[in-house]
Design a protein around this motif. Structure first.
Motif, PDB file in Angstrom:
ATOM      1  N   GLN A 251      35.196  47.491  49.179  1.00  0.00           N
ATOM      2  CA  GLN A 251      35.642  47.878  47.873  1.00  0.00           C
ATOM      3  C   GLN A 251      36.407  49.278  47.917  1.00  0.00           C
ATOM      4  O   GLN A 251      37.238  49.477  47.342  1.00  0.00           O
ATOM      5  CB  GLN A 251      34.540  48.063  46.910  1.00  0.00           C
ATOM      6  CG  GLN A 251      34.083  46.641  46.468  1.00  0.00           C
ATOM      7  CD  GLN A 251      32.806  46.687  45.462  1.00  0.00           C
ATOM      8  OE1 GLN A 251      31.659  47.396  45.699  1.00  0.00           O
ATOM      9  NE2 GLN A 251      32.694  45.776  44.498  1.00  0.00           N
TER      10      GLN A 251
ATOM     11  N   ARG B  85      39.864  48.767  48.867  1.00  0.00           N
ATOM     12  CA  ARG B  85      40.614  48.109  47.634  1.00  0.00           C
ATOM     13  C   ARG B  85      39.952  48.551  46.360  1.00  0.00           C
ATOM     14  O   ARG B  85      39.447  47.856  45.582  1.00  0.00           O
ATOM     15  CB  ARG B  85      40.572  46.687  47.594  1.00  0.00           C
ATOM     16  CG  ARG B  85      41.093  46.088  49.019  1.00  0.00           C
ATOM     17  CD  ARG B  85      42.290  44.624  48.778  1.00  0.00           C
ATOM     18  NE  ARG B  85      43.405  45.201  47.962  1.00  0.00           N
ATOM     19  CZ  ARG B  85      44.466  45.601  48.633  1.00  0.00           C
ATOM     20  NH1 ARG B  85      44.709  45.802  50.027  1.00  0.00           N
ATOM     21  NH2 ARG B  85      45.554  46.065  47.675  1.00  0.00           N
TER      22      ARG B  85
ATOM     23  N   GLU C  44      39.988  47.299  42.136  1.00  0.00           N
ATOM     24  CA  GLU C  44      40.323  45.801  42.175  1.00  0.00           C
ATOM     25  C   GLU C  44      38.972  44.843  41.986  1.00  0.00           C
ATOM     26  O   GLU C  44      37.821  45.066  42.245  1.00  0.00           O
ATOM     27  CB  GLU C  44      41.132  45.526  43.322  1.00  0.00           C
ATOM     28  CG  GLU C  44      42.354  45.964  43.532  1.00  0.00           C
ATOM     29  CD  GLU C  44      43.030  45.240  44.730  1.00  0.00           C
ATOM     30  OE1 GLU C  44      42.575  44.232  45.270  1.00  0.00           O
ATOM     31  OE2 GLU C  44      43.932  45.884  44.872  1.00  0.00           O
ATOM     32  N   ARG C  45      39.131  43.879  41.010  1.00  0.00           N
ATOM     33  CA  ARG C  45      37.862  43.114  40.805  1.00  0.00           C
ATOM     34  C   ARG C  45      37.695  42.178  41.978  1.00  0.00           C
ATOM     35  O   ARG C  45      38.326  41.449  42.584  1.00  0.00           O
ATOM     36  CB  ARG C  45      38.437  42.142  39.493  1.00  0.00           C
ATOM     37  CG  ARG C  45      37.195  41.206  39.176  1.00  0.00           C
ATOM     38  CD  ARG C  45      37.487  40.389  37.786  1.00  0.00           C
ATOM     39  NE  ARG C  45      38.734  39.548  38.028  1.00  0.00           N
ATOM     40  CZ  ARG C  45      38.277  38.234  38.433  1.00  0.00           C
ATOM     41  NH1 ARG C  45      36.953  37.860  39.008  1.00  0.00           N
ATOM     42  NH2 ARG C  45      39.447  37.561  38.884  1.00  0.00           N
TER      43      ARG C  45
ATOM     44  N   GLN D  16      36.139  39.056  43.618  1.00  0.00           N
ATOM     45  CA  GLN D  16      36.394  37.738  43.047  1.00  0.00           C
ATOM     46  C   GLN D  16      35.252  36.865  43.839  1.00  0.00           C
ATOM     47  O   GLN D  16      34.579  35.956  43.245  1.00  0.00           O
ATOM     48  CB  GLN D  16      37.665  37.233  43.388  1.00  0.00           C
ATOM     49  CG  GLN D  16      37.697  35.574  42.906  1.00  0.00           C
ATOM     50  CD  GLN D  16      39.316  35.246  43.163  1.00  0.00           C
ATOM     51  OE1 GLN D  16      40.280  35.906  42.550  1.00  0.00           O
ATOM     52  NE2 GLN D  16      39.613  34.330  43.870  1.00  0.00           N
TER      53      GLN D  16
ATOM     54  N   PHE E 290      39.183  39.568  46.614  1.00  0.00           N
ATOM     55  CA  PHE E 290      39.409  40.691  45.506  1.00  0.00           C
ATOM     56  C   PHE E 290      40.699  39.840  44.750  1.00  0.00           C
ATOM     57  O   PHE E 290      41.673  39.079  45.369  1.00  0.00           O
ATOM     58  CB  PHE E 290      40.037  42.009  45.676  1.00  0.00           C
ATOM     59  CG  PHE E 290      38.935  42.686  46.649  1.00  0.00           C
ATOM     60  CD1 PHE E 290      37.989  43.312  45.571  1.00  0.00           C
ATOM     61  CD2 PHE E 290      38.632  42.783  47.679  1.00  0.00           C
ATOM     62  CE1 PHE E 290      37.119  44.089  46.207  1.00  0.00           C
ATOM     63  CE2 PHE E 290      37.845  43.656  48.294  1.00  0.00           C
ATOM     64  CZ  PHE E 290      36.873  44.198  47.712  1.00  0.00           C
TER      65      PHE E 290
ATOM     66  N   ALA F 281      44.122  39.139  42.814  1.00  0.00           N
ATOM     67  CA  ALA F 281      45.279  39.898  42.762  1.00  0.00           C
ATOM     68  C   ALA F 281      46.417  39.559  41.721  1.00  0.00           C
ATOM     69  O   ALA F 281      47.177  38.762  41.922  1.00  0.00           O
ATOM     70  CB  ALA F 281      45.804  39.461  44.138  1.00  0.00           C
TER      71      ALA F 281
ATOM     72  N   ASP G 246      48.810  40.673  40.581  1.00  0.00           N
ATOM     73  CA  ASP G 246      50.239  41.125  40.749  1.00  0.00           C
ATOM     74  C   ASP G 246      50.900  40.176  41.665  1.00  0.00           C
ATOM     75  O   ASP G 246      52.092  40.101  41.899  1.00  0.00           O
ATOM     76  CB  ASP G 246      50.262  42.635  41.435  1.00  0.00           C
ATOM     77  CG  ASP G 246      49.613  42.609  42.581  1.00  0.00           C
ATOM     78  OD1 ASP G 246      48.293  42.161  42.612  1.00  0.00           O
ATOM     79  OD2 ASP G 246      50.128  43.242  43.769  1.00  0.00           O
TER      80      ASP G 246
ATOM     81  N   GLN H 121      45.039  35.689  46.643  1.00  0.00           N
ATOM     82  CA  GLN H 121      44.269  36.531  46.494  1.00  0.00           C
ATOM     83  C   GLN H 121      44.340  37.640  47.617  1.00  0.00           C
ATOM     84  O   GLN H 121      44.812  37.384  48.658  1.00  0.00           O
ATOM     85  CB  GLN H 121      42.803  36.171  46.341  1.00  0.00           C
ATOM     86  CG  GLN H 121      42.371  35.481  47.403  1.00  0.00           C
ATOM     87  CD  GLN H 121      42.468  33.811  46.889  1.00  0.00           C
ATOM     88  OE1 GLN H 121      42.637  33.582  45.907  1.00  0.00           O
ATOM     89  NE2 GLN H 121      42.938  32.936  47.816  1.00  0.00           N
ATOM     90  N   ARG H 122      43.626  38.875  47.709  1.00  0.00           N
ATOM     91  CA  ARG H 122      43.618  39.880  48.818  1.00  0.00           C
ATOM     92  C   ARG H 122      42.224  39.706  49.399  1.00  0.00           C
ATOM     93  O   ARG H 122      41.055  39.675  48.700  1.00  0.00           O
ATOM     94  CB  ARG H 122      43.809  41.347  48.292  1.00  0.00           C
ATOM     95  CG  ARG H 122      45.398  41.459  48.072  1.00  0.00           C
ATOM     96  CD  ARG H 122      45.843  42.723  47.832  1.00  0.00           C
ATOM     97  NE  ARG H 122      47.000  43.056  47.379  1.00  0.00           N
ATOM     98  CZ  ARG H 122      47.701  42.989  46.385  1.00  0.00           C
ATOM     99  NH1 ARG H 122      46.915  42.596  45.310  1.00  0.00           N
ATOM    100  NH2 ARG H 122      48.953  43.149  46.156  1.00  0.00           N
TER     101      ARG H 122
END
Length: 459
Positions: A95, A98, A101-102, A104, A120, A122, A124, A130-131
């Protein structure tokens, strides 16, 4: 001795010449064969390029697990060690990488040499991306930060090849190519099988269905390889067609609707709780509860949303499949619901196995080699099909390609046979829209070509 046909006719009894020779009613297959042959020809010529692209990209995709392990070894693997950092600490480190960011999901390392994957959302990025931050579970140090794709956590190389195979990196428009290929593959395969079996039954000198001929050279030998290999590969290709359609844009929606109506959906635990939890025991307690419930191997832990539970699901998609799920109360760490793989409906299991086998995951290397053999067989059959078309070309005149099977075969099909065919075609076209649209296009092209041919000959 030479017999004069005229004298022979004069010497025959009058009643014999007056008797009418009874007409033999052609069999159903004799009537349908020209129609099946023409459909097989047109589909082979015009759909084959799409099948070639699908086969080549699929052949590359089959071996992406090995490529992924080699290219991303640093992110995926670490040296084994005796100690392991708390899972919560590993998530906190990710965290920090990133911030804002939420979170996941979290996938703890399944073995001491695997990294922990902290996933996380993503927004965008395109859908299903996802990232993921990769953490050394022993030192809680960051090993990498990559964009991943889908529920299989495909890393960038596999994701790129996957989308090439699925849609040529052209979005939903590009996915039409793979849907067209999957929609026609089963038609081409079934048509080829019945044509090959029918031909072998009529030809007493070539009764072996599964063995190609090595002599004589020319079109007959090419046909024998095309047919024999096609018969060997038929079941596998039908399987790829059926499973491939589940990912398609239009047919896939119809498949999903059918599964919903027949209750063939994959079951899932209920994450909702009667009241919002006042505290959270933490991800380590949740992980331990899942392990105690028998969820070993690779698992994915999804954090709770407001008023819901943690959910933990096994991620092993090889044989034997492990897809057990549990919901864990954040306040107490107690499991509130369990769904076992053994309790899945049969059709949900078959769907899971079918998708995993299509991707080469179900039986590991054996699965991959079988898929590679199918792709090579399909490419060979397409080559032999075009080769036969080339060998049928006239040696004189202006024509440069082989002639298609005879036109107008459908006119000779009795109404009692043609009516069910039309109804069946309409039914299939409803569920496979691209198949129906392209078949209609074939008919229009065939009619136009027929009219041009009649004008040129003056008939």
């Amino acid at each position: 001795m030479v017999t004069d046909p005229g004298l022979a006719a004069q010497s025959s009894p009058p009643e014999a010449s007056e008797q009418a020779t009874p007409e033999r009613t052609p069999s159903t297959w004799a009537v349908l064969r020209p129609l099946v042959l023409r459909l097989h020809f047109y589909a082979g010529v015009f759909i084959a390029p799409f099948l070639v692209i699908a086969a080549l990209t699929g052949l590359v995709y089959v071996f992406t697990p090995q490529l992924e392990q080699a290219v991303y070894a640093h992110e995926l693997h670490v040296p084994a060690a005796a100690t392991t950092a708390p899972l919560a600490e590993q998530v906190a480190v990710a965290q920090d990488v990133r911030p804002g960011e939420r979170l996941q999901a979290v996938r703890p390392g399944a073995t001491p040499t695997d990294t922990t994957q902290v996933i996380f959302a993503a927004p965008d990025l395109p859908e299903s991306y996802q990232r993921t931050v990769f953490i050394d579970p022993h030192t809680a140090q960051v090993r990498g930060d990559l964009v991943t794709y889908g529920s299989g956590q495909a890393l960038p190389l596999r994701a790129w090849i996957d989308n090439l195979h699925r849609g040529l990196h052209l979005g939903d428009t590009g996915r039409l190519y793979s849907e067209l290929a999957a929609s026609w593959l089963w038609v081409v395969v079934l048509g080829g099988v019945v044509l090959w079996i029918g031909r072998r039954r009529r030809n007493r000198r070539a009764r072996l269905l599964l063995a190609p001929e090595f002599r004589p050279a020319g079109r007959r030998r090419v046909l024998s390889w095309h047919g024999a290999v096609g018969l060997w590969a038929a079941l596998g290709l039908l399987f790829l067609s059926a499973t491939g359609l589940t990912w398609s844009v239009h047919a896939g929606e119809n498949v999903t609707a059918v599964r919903e109506q027949l209750a063939w959906e994959t079951p899932a635990v209920t994450a909702e709780l009667p009241s919002a939890p006042a505290s959270d025991v933490g991800i380590d307690r949740v992980h331990q509860a899942a392990l105690a419930a028998g969820l070993d191997g690779p698992v994915e832990i999804k954090p709770p949303e407001a008023g819901s539970a943690y959910t933990v699901q096994q991620q092993q998609r090889s044989w034997p499949t492990k897809q057990d799920q549990v919901a864990v109360d954040p306040a107490t760490g107690v499991i509130t619901e369990t769904v076992r793989w053994a309790d899945y409906p049969l059709m949900a299991k078959l769907s899971r196995w079918g998708i995993d086998a299509h991707m080469g995951l179900l039986f590991g290397l054996v699965n991959q080699l079988l898929l590679a053999a199918l792709m090579l067989g399909l490419l060979s059959m397409i080559f032999w099909g075009y080769r036969m078309w080339w060998l049928r070309r006239p040696t004189r005149g202006e024509a440069r390609t082989g002639r298609p099977p005879e036109r107008g075969a459908w006119r000779r099909v009795p109404g009692r046979i043609m009516a069910p065919i039309i109804v069946g075609a309409a039914f299939v076209a409803y569920f496979l829209p691209l198949l129906g649209a392209s078949l209609l296009l074939f008919l229009v092209v065939d009619i136009v070509l027929g009219q041009r041919a009649r004008r040129s000959t003056g008939v």
